[in-house]
Structure formats: structure tokens, C-alpha cells
Design a protein around this motif. Structure first.
Motif, PDB file in Angstrom:
ATOM      1  N   THR A   1     -12.569   9.105  -4.435  1.00  0.00           N
ATOM      2  CA  THR A   1     -12.547   8.006  -3.473  1.00  0.00           C
ATOM      3  C   THR A   1     -11.196   7.296  -3.424  1.00  0.00           C
ATOM      4  OG1 THR A   1     -13.496   6.601  -5.201  1.00  0.00           O
ATOM      5  CG2 THR A   1     -15.019   7.562  -3.596  1.00  0.00           C
ATOM      6  N   LYS A   2     -10.242   7.797  -4.222  1.00  0.00           N
ATOM      7  CA  LYS A   2      -8.902   7.218  -4.201  1.00  0.00           C
ATOM      8  C   LYS A   2      -7.904   8.250  -4.684  1.00  0.00           C
ATOM      9  CE  LYS A   2     -10.072   4.840  -8.523  1.00  0.00           C
ATOM     10  NZ  LYS A   2     -10.160   3.520  -9.187  1.00  0.00           N
ATOM     11  N   THR A   3      -6.643   7.901  -4.646  1.00  0.00           N
ATOM     12  CA  THR A   3      -5.600   8.806  -5.114  1.00  0.00           C
ATOM     13  C   THR A   3      -5.779   9.051  -6.607  1.00  0.00           C
ATOM     14  OG1 THR A   3      -4.169   7.647  -3.551  1.00  0.00           O
ATOM     15  CG2 THR A   3      -3.122   9.228  -5.032  1.00  0.00           C
ATOM     16  N   GLU A   4      -5.531  10.280  -7.034  1.00  0.00           N
ATOM     17  CA  GLU A   4      -5.627  10.649  -8.447  1.00  0.00           C
ATOM     18  C   GLU A   4      -4.230  10.750  -9.020  1.00  0.00           C
ATOM     19  OE1 GLU A   4      -7.677  12.306 -11.983  1.00  0.00           O
ATOM     20  OE2 GLU A   4      -8.281  11.080 -10.270  1.00  0.00           O
ATOM     21  N   TYR A   5      -3.974   9.997 -10.101  1.00  0.00           N
ATOM     22  CA  TYR A   5      -2.667  10.035 -10.757  1.00  0.00           C
ATOM     23  C   TYR A   5      -2.812  10.643 -12.140  1.00  0.00           C
ATOM     24  CZ  TYR A   5      -1.418   6.873  -6.992  1.00  0.00           C
ATOM     25  OH  TYR A   5      -1.217   6.321  -5.750  1.00  0.00           O
ATOM     26  N   ALA A  53      14.660   9.891  -6.353  1.00  0.00           N
ATOM     27  CA  ALA A  53      13.532  10.801  -6.552  1.00  0.00           C
ATOM     28  C   ALA A  53      12.229  10.313  -5.933  1.00  0.00           C
ATOM     29  CB  ALA A  53      13.338  11.072  -8.042  1.00  0.00           C
ATOM     30  N   VAL A  54      11.916   9.025  -6.046  1.00  0.00           N
ATOM     31  CA  VAL A  54      10.661   8.541  -5.481  1.00  0.00           C
ATOM     32  C   VAL A  54      10.662   8.701  -3.963  1.00  0.00           C
ATOM     33  CG1 VAL A  54       9.172   6.535  -5.136  1.00  0.00           C
ATOM     34  CG2 VAL A  54      10.158   6.966  -7.387  1.00  0.00           C
ATOM     35  N   SER A  55      11.764   8.334  -3.316  1.00  0.00           N
ATOM     36  CA  SER A  55      11.828   8.476  -1.858  1.00  0.00           C
ATOM     37  C   SER A  55      11.769   9.946  -1.446  1.00  0.00           C
ATOM     38  CB  SER A  55      13.098   7.817  -1.309  1.00  0.00           C
ATOM     39  OG  SER A  55      14.259   8.431  -1.843  1.00  0.00           O
ATOM     40  N   ARG A  56      12.361  10.830  -2.255  1.00  0.00           N
ATOM     41  CA  ARG A  56      12.296  12.265  -1.943  1.00  0.00           C
ATOM     42  C   ARG A  56      10.872  12.790  -2.106  1.00  0.00           C
ATOM     43  NH1 ARG A  56      17.172  15.132  -2.671  1.00  0.00           N
ATOM     44  NH2 ARG A  56      15.947  17.034  -2.362  1.00  0.00           N
ATOM     45  N   LEU A  57      10.149  12.285  -3.112  1.00  0.00           N
ATOM     46  CA  LEU A  57       8.749  12.674  -3.288  1.00  0.00           C
ATOM     47  C   LEU A  57       7.931  12.251  -2.076  1.00  0.00           C
ATOM     48  CD1 LEU A  57       6.297  13.686  -4.957  1.00  0.00           C
ATOM     49  CD2 LEU A  57       6.175  11.386  -5.953  1.00  0.00           C
ATOM     50  N   LEU A  58       8.122  11.023  -1.638  1.00  0.00           N
ATOM     51  CA  LEU A  58       7.385  10.534  -0.477  1.00  0.00           C
ATOM     52  C   LEU A  58       7.750  11.327   0.770  1.00  0.00           C
ATOM     53  CD1 LEU A  58       7.645   6.686  -1.108  1.00  0.00           C
ATOM     54  CD2 LEU A  58       5.830   8.252  -1.793  1.00  0.00           C
ATOM     55  N   ARG A 106       4.454   2.563 -11.102  1.00  0.00           N
ATOM     56  CA  ARG A 106       4.133   1.442 -10.214  1.00  0.00           C
ATOM     57  C   ARG A 106       4.661   1.688  -8.803  1.00  0.00           C
ATOM     58  NH1 ARG A 106       4.881  -1.730 -14.988  1.00  0.00           N
ATOM     59  NH2 ARG A 106       7.134  -1.824 -14.645  1.00  0.00           N
ATOM     60  N   ARG A 107       5.899   2.203  -8.690  1.00  0.00           N
ATOM     61  CA  ARG A 107       6.490   2.429  -7.372  1.00  0.00           C
ATOM     62  C   ARG A 107       5.776   3.548  -6.620  1.00  0.00           C
ATOM     63  NH1 ARG A 107      12.025   4.015  -7.489  1.00  0.00           N
ATOM     64  NH2 ARG A 107      11.895   4.514  -9.706  1.00  0.00           N
ATOM     65  N   ILE A 108       5.430   4.622  -7.320  1.00  0.00           N
ATOM     66  CA  ILE A 108       4.723   5.727  -6.660  1.00  0.00           C
ATOM     67  C   ILE A 108       3.325   5.286  -6.241  1.00  0.00           C
ATOM     68  CG2 ILE A 108       3.734   8.025  -7.016  1.00  0.00           C
ATOM     69  CD1 ILE A 108       6.170   8.682  -8.752  1.00  0.00           C
ATOM     70  N   LYS A 109       2.645   4.545  -7.088  1.00  0.00           N
ATOM     71  CA  LYS A 109       1.307   4.067  -6.738  1.00  0.00           C
ATOM     72  C   LYS A 109       1.356   3.152  -5.519  1.00  0.00           C
ATOM     73  CE  LYS A 109      -1.600   4.325 -10.850  1.00  0.00           C
ATOM     74  NZ  LYS A 109      -2.481   3.568 -11.751  1.00  0.00           N
ATOM     75  N   ALA A 110       2.341   2.269  -5.476  1.00  0.00           N
ATOM     76  CA  ALA A 110       2.441   1.335  -4.359  1.00  0.00           C
ATOM     77  C   ALA A 110       2.592   2.062  -3.031  1.00  0.00           C
ATOM     78  CB  ALA A 110       3.616   0.383  -4.579  1.00  0.00           C
ATOM     79  N   ALA A 111       3.254   3.205  -3.052  1.00  0.00           N
ATOM     80  CA  ALA A 111       3.528   3.935  -1.814  1.00  0.00           C
ATOM     81  C   ALA A 111       2.456   4.952  -1.459  1.00  0.00           C
ATOM     82  CB  ALA A 111       4.882   4.637  -1.926  1.00  0.00           C
ATOM     83  N   THR A 112       1.590   5.305  -2.405  1.00  0.00           N
ATOM     84  CA  THR A 112       0.660   6.423  -2.158  1.00  0.00           C
ATOM     85  C   THR A 112      -0.803   6.086  -2.419  1.00  0.00           C
ATOM     86  OG1 THR A 112       0.927   7.263  -4.424  1.00  0.00           O
ATOM     87  CG2 THR A 112       2.457   8.106  -2.748  1.00  0.00           C
ATOM     88  N   SER A 113      -1.117   4.862  -2.760  1.00  0.00           N
ATOM     89  CA  SER A 113      -2.487   4.544  -3.181  1.00  0.00           C
ATOM     90  C   SER A 113      -3.514   4.688  -2.065  1.00  0.00           C
ATOM     91  CB  SER A 113      -2.547   3.123  -3.752  1.00  0.00           C
ATOM     92  OG  SER A 113      -2.157   2.184  -2.761  1.00  0.00           O
ATOM     93  N   HIS A 114      -3.055   4.837  -0.808  1.00  0.00           N
ATOM     94  CA  HIS A 114      -3.990   5.003   0.309  1.00  0.00           C
ATOM     95  C   HIS A 114      -4.374   6.464   0.547  1.00  0.00           C
ATOM     96  CE1 HIS A 114      -0.040   5.874   1.919  1.00  0.00           C
ATOM     97  NE2 HIS A 114      -0.607   6.431   2.985  1.00  0.00           N
ATOM     98  N   LEU A 115      -3.798   7.379  -0.223  1.00  0.00           N
ATOM     99  CA  LEU A 115      -4.001   8.812   0.038  1.00  0.00           C
ATOM    100  C   LEU A 115      -5.210   9.332  -0.744  1.00  0.00           C
ATOM    101  CD1 LEU A 115      -0.239   9.866  -0.134  1.00  0.00           C
ATOM    102  CD2 LEU A 115      -1.580   9.209   1.867  1.00  0.00           C
TER     103      LEU A 115
END
Length: 466
Positions: free
Chosen positions: A366-370, A448-453, A388-397
Motif C-alpha cells: 500500500t506504499k513504497t517499499e524501501y 545521484a538522488v536527482s539521477r535516480l529520480l 530522507r531525500r529519496i523518501k521525500a521524492a518517492t513516497s507516493h509510488l
């Protein structure tokens, strides 16, 4: 709870693991093992929080030798808890560490076999037997050193670092995980070395529980009864990391399996200790399956739904208690839905908790898996900030799985189940993965985070919504 499995006793310094001894709680330092002051300070925080063993990564001979200094400093300050050296890729380092530490962890996936590359290899039975002889030839000198120095050994198998040799013959299966361990145990048994603890870990709770159960059966069939270290590796942080750990570790503790535990959280290591202690405390106070009657703690299955009626002094305890009580039932798919009711008013909604437990048991996402590691001295970037930065950008996936790993020891392997991976490749350098495939190497950390996104966006993943 079932009767606790009674193992042989492993002596780690003055601490005994297994047998009728208490379940031991431990954690791992995250600072550079060459940093004596930092290691001593962090070990003290772990021990002061209740940790009974402290592990340090020893990537090379220099780190292994510095364990002598760390040990001496701690003992001078009255801290006598056993220290454990964690060795990967270099068997020679294990030989050095065994002279300075109370216990050495070795990983069968990379002790002699080369690091995992996901290559399919073909062996005749004779060729496979020759590979086992190579392992024995390299283990014998190490065992001799351990005997001479009264050093215990942890055989630590990780799902994320099974060798290509094992994978090629057994597949990416619990059977392969167990055989990777048994190959080493048979050698230790032949050599009459009994101060051994075993761990089998995976970020997937179902794989972890099935593998440990299978290992217990395999050991019993060969008259081995070594103590077991339990943990869900790369569990993550916050509520999700705690629930995932409670589901996996709790499922086994409630079956009477487990002699020492570590809760692997992507947080400061001393934060792991209270969670581990609570899991041990709750083991004997969980409700038993019974009929739906009476105003008391209970659980029962109705159709495909597990109903839990629980009492807890606070929400944090409720999280762990519910996850532990449900763990084995959900992992075995005796139920695939979960309803939680509290006997006292609860200020927090319980449906999200039930959903989090179902996700931890790999039933309903029901939510993103980390999948994020707890960090250690090998970690090559600021792990907690990056998470924290990756979660903030991807938690809706919803349902997307993202691996965030400090180094390559388990990185590509544990991320084989993930859609995308972010792995430390060198100091300040990151490699990005799409499932098992490395798609970008040695990216500067600041990019790296922006490239991942960007990678997720190009694949259409960023359009998922909750």
C-alpha cells in the motif's frame, strides 16, 4: 509460544550464546573502524543502551588490527562486552581479526567464492566437489587460529550475497541459502570446532523465515544444533523498519527459534537496542490462538482474516506486538487479511498499522517499499540524509521497491527484488541499478538522488500514485 529450541552453547569471550542462556541483543557500529575514538564512543553508546555484543566492519588488515586498540580502550574503561569483526571478500583479514576479537563473522558467499555477479555457471559433480575442497583448504588455517585464540565464529549467510556457484546450482532459493551455510558447518563439525553461531538474513521476511526453518531442519538431520542469530537485513528505518523486523524475527521467536538478535535499522545503532529488547520481552506475552469470546487478548482466523485483540501500554509496543503475533500466520499464508482491535482506546488509526504489517509479510503493498541498510564502517555516503531525500521524492509510488545501500557487500543482491537501487560505489560515488542491472556507475554523490529520480521518471514510475 512453542518450547524454545535448545542449541549447543557458543562461548564468545565471557558471554555465552545458546543453550538455556538468555537471548542476547547486539548491534553494529557505523563509524570507520580506523577511527578508534569514534568506535569506542559508539560502542559505549550501544553497550549503555543494553547491547551485549558490538560488531565492527573490518574491510582490510588495517581495520582488523585496529580492533586490538578499540578493545584495549573499551576494556580500560570497564567495557568488557565481546567485540565482533565483520569480514567480507578477504579471508586473510579473518585470520588477523581472530587474534584480536572475541568473534569473527565470515560470509560464505564471498569468503572463498568471488563476489556475486549473477553469472550462470556450469559444474560437473566432480568440479563442484573441487570447489568445496578449496573452501576447506582456506578454512582450516582460520579454524586453527580461532582454536588457539579461543575466538568464536559467526557464519553469516546473506540472501544478498550468495555466490554465483550456489546460485547456479540451487537458484535464488531458501535451499541455496541453507546449503551455502551447511557447506561451512560440515567443515567446522569435522574439525571439532563448536563455538559457532549462525545467521541467515534477507530483507524479504518470507525468505528469511523459510530459510531459517529449513536450516534448523537441515542441522537436525545432520546432528548439528548450533545457536542462531536472527535478523531481517536492510529492514529500513522508522515504523516500517521496526514492523518488518518484528514480523520476521517475531515469527521465529514465537516458534522457539533464536538465541541472539539484531534489529537492523537505518538509524543510530543504539536505537536498535530498545526495539530488540522489546521483541524479546514480548515473546512470552503474546496472545494464543483461541475462540472469539471474552474481553481479553486473543487472536483467531475467520475466513482469510486474522483478527487480533491486543492490549499495550503505548502505540510503539502495540506496533511490535501486533507484528510479532501476526508474523508466522501471515508468512505461512494461513490468513491474508488483518484486523487489529485494541482493548483500550488507541489514539492512532489501526488500519495503516495492519496495512504496514501485511506489507512487511509481502502480502499487500500500500506504499513504497524501501530496502535500506543500517550502515557500517563501509558506508560510503550519508545514509540517513539520503534515505530522507529519496523518501521525500518517492513516497507516493505505491508498490515501487527502492534499495538504498551503503556499499556493494549486499547491495546488488538484496536489490534483486527491488525495482531500483542506489549503492555506494566509492567515496562520494554512487552507482544506480535497475533491478540487477547497473545502469550508471560512479555518479558524484551530489547528483545521484536527482539521477535516480530521473531514471524512475524515464521508466514511467514517477506517475504512480497512492
Amino acid at each position: 509460544m512453542n518450547t524454545r529450541r535448545i542449541s549447543t552453547v557458543c562461548h564468545v569471550g565471557h558471554t555465552a550464546i545458546g543453550g538455556n542462556n538468555p537471548i542476547r541483543i547486539q548491534s553494529m557500529a557505523t563509524v570507520d573502524t580506523n577511527d578508534t575514538e569514534g568506535c569506542v564512543a559508539q560502542a559505549k553508546r550501544i553497550i549503555d543502551a543494553g547491547g551485549e555484543l558490538v560488531r565492527f566492519t573490518t574491510q582490510g588488515t588495517r581495520e582488523a588490527e585496529n580492533m586490538k586498540n578499540i578493545s584495549a580502550r573499551l576494556k580500560a574503561d570497564g567495557y568488557t562486552q565481546p567485540l565482533v569483526a565483520d569480514v567480507h571478500f578477504n579471508a586473510n583479514v579473518a585470520d588477523v581479526a581472530a587474534r584480536y576479537c572475541e568473534k569473527v563473522r565470515i560470509n560464505p558467499g564471498n569468503y572463498v567464492d568471488p563476489a556475486r555477479t549473477f553469472k550462470s555457471l556450469e559444474y560437473t559433480d566432480a568440479e563442484y566437489a573441487e570447489e568445496l575442497k578449496k573452501i576447506e583448504a582456506r578454512l582450516l588455517p582460520f579454524i586453527k587460529i580461532c582454536k588457539e585464540n579461543h575466538t568464536a565464529v559467526r557464519i553469516g549467510v546473506n540472501h544478498g550475497s550468495l555466490s554465483d556457484r550456489i546460485m547456479s546450482r540451487y537458484g535464488d532459493t531458501p535451499a541455496g541459502i541453507v546449503e551455502s551455510c551447511m557447506e561451512f558447518l560440515r567443515i567446522f563439525k569435522r574439525e571439532g570446532f563448536s563455538d559457532v553461531v549462525i545467521s541467515i538474513k534477507a530483507s524479504n521476511t518470507v525468505v528469511m523465515v523459510q530459510s531459517v526453518r529449513m536450516l534448523v531442519a537441515a542441522m537436525d538431520s545432520e546432528d548439528m544444533h548450533f545457536p542462531l542469530h536472527l535478523g531481517v537485513t536492510e529492514a529500513g528505518e522508522g515504523e516500517d523498519g521496526r514492523i518488518k523486523s518484528a514480523v520476521g524475527i517475531g515469527a521465529l521467536l514465537t516458534e522457539g527459534i533464536g538465541d541472539t538478535i539484531r534489529v537492523s535499522l537505518s538509524e543510530e545503532p543504539e536505537c536498535e537496542i530498545p526495539v530488540a529488547r522489546k521483541l524479546v520481552e514480548l515473546t512470552n506475552s503474546l496472545p494464543l490462538p483461541m475462540q472469539k469470546e471474552g474481553n481479553q487478548e486473543r487472536m483467531f482466523i475467520e475466513g482469510d482474516t486474522l483478527h487480533l485483540y491486543l492490549d499495550a501500554p503505548d502505540y510503539d509496543t502495540l506496533q511490535l506486538k501486533a507484528a510479532m503475533a501476526a508474523g508466522s500466520i501471515l508468512i505461512d499464508r494461513k490468513a491474508t487479511k488483518l484486523e487489529i482491535t485494541t482493548l483500550a482506546p488507541c489514539p492512532s488509526p489501526l488500519t495503516p498499522l495492519a496495512d504496514a504489517i501485511l506489507q512487511a509479510a509481502r502480502i499487500k503493498f500500500t506504499k513504497t517499499e524501501y530496502i535500506s541498510c543500517p550502515g557500517c564502517g563501509r558506508t560510503l555516503y550519508n545514509l540517513q540524509d539520503t534515505i530522507r531525500r529519496i523518501k521525500a521524492a518517492t513516497s507516493h509510488l505505491v508498490g515501487l521497491k527502492i534499495g538504498i545501500m551503503g556499499c556493494i557487500v549486499n547491495g546488488p543482491g538484496e536489490m534483486a527484488d527491488a525495482d531500483y537501487g542506489y549503492v555506494g560505489a566509492g567515496r562520494g560515488k554512487i552507482s544506480l541499478y535497475r533491478r540487477k542491472e547497473c545502469v550508471a556507475k560512479n555518479i558524484p554523490e551530489e547528483e545521484a538522488v536527482s539521477r535516480l529520480l530521473q531514471l524512475i521518471e524515464e521508466d514511467g514510475g514517477m506517475r504512480n500514485e497512492k
